[in-house]
Design a protein around this motif. Sequence first.
Motif, PDB file in Angstrom:
ATOM      1  N   ASN A 215      15.761   3.462   6.589  1.00 47.17           N
ATOM      2  CA  ASN A 215      16.514   4.456   5.990  1.00 47.17           C
ATOM      3  C   ASN A 215      17.998   4.254   6.003  1.00 47.17           C
ATOM      4  O   ASN A 215      18.676   4.802   7.111  1.00 47.17           O
TER       5      ASN A 215
ATOM      6  N   GLU B 211      20.422   5.555   4.425  1.00 47.79           N
ATOM      7  CA  GLU B 211      21.320   6.880   4.368  1.00 47.79           C
ATOM      8  C   GLU B 211      21.359   7.523   5.927  1.00 47.79           C
ATOM      9  O   GLU B 211      22.331   7.991   6.285  1.00 47.79           O
TER      10      GLU B 211
ATOM     11  N   ALA C 144      23.880   5.442   7.744  1.00 46.25           N
ATOM     12  CA  ALA C 144      25.164   5.677   7.372  1.00 46.25           C
ATOM     13  C   ALA C 144      25.691   6.987   8.080  1.00 46.25           C
ATOM     14  O   ALA C 144      27.002   7.285   8.298  1.00 46.25           O
ATOM     15  N   LYS C 145      24.784   8.016   7.911  1.00 48.66           N
ATOM     16  CA  LYS C 145      25.039   9.164   8.505  1.00 48.66           C
ATOM     17  C   LYS C 145      25.409   9.102  10.198  1.00 48.66           C
ATOM     18  O   LYS C 145      26.600   9.862  10.544  1.00 48.66           O
TER      19      LYS C 145
ATOM     20  N   LYS D 146      28.745   7.617  10.409  1.00 52.26           N
ATOM     21  CA  LYS D 146      29.771   8.570  10.171  1.00 52.26           C
ATOM     22  C   LYS D 146      30.093   9.602  11.154  1.00 52.26           C
ATOM     23  O   LYS D 146      31.527   9.815  11.597  1.00 52.26           O
TER      24      LYS D 146
ATOM     25  N   LYS E 266      28.490  -0.862   1.706  1.00 53.84           N
ATOM     26  CA  LYS E 266      26.910  -1.376   1.494  1.00 53.84           C
ATOM     27  C   LYS E 266      26.886  -2.601   2.258  1.00 53.84           C
ATOM     28  O   LYS E 266      25.785  -2.843   2.879  1.00 53.84           O
TER      29      LYS E 266
END
Length: 73
Positions: free
Chosen positions: A36, A38, A41-42, A45, A53
């Motif tokens: 996953n 996303e 990336a979370k 962050k 990307k």
Amino acid sequence: MWSYLIPILTLIVGLVGGFFIGVFYLKRQLESMQNNPEMLAKMAKQMGYNMNKQQLNKAQQMMKNQNFNQKRK
């Protein structure tokens, strides 16, 4: 004597059990991040990194190359 021994044993069992549950949970989270982007990336962050990307793909590939199911010797 039992009033001292039982709380100490309970504490030790709780710490050992909590450690293994934490390791299991962390391992599952890392395995799910492999599939996953996303979620990866979370996490980046939250740690203060902004990844594009290409960097996300590279990090995901590095995680897939590491075998989290492999037992350490």
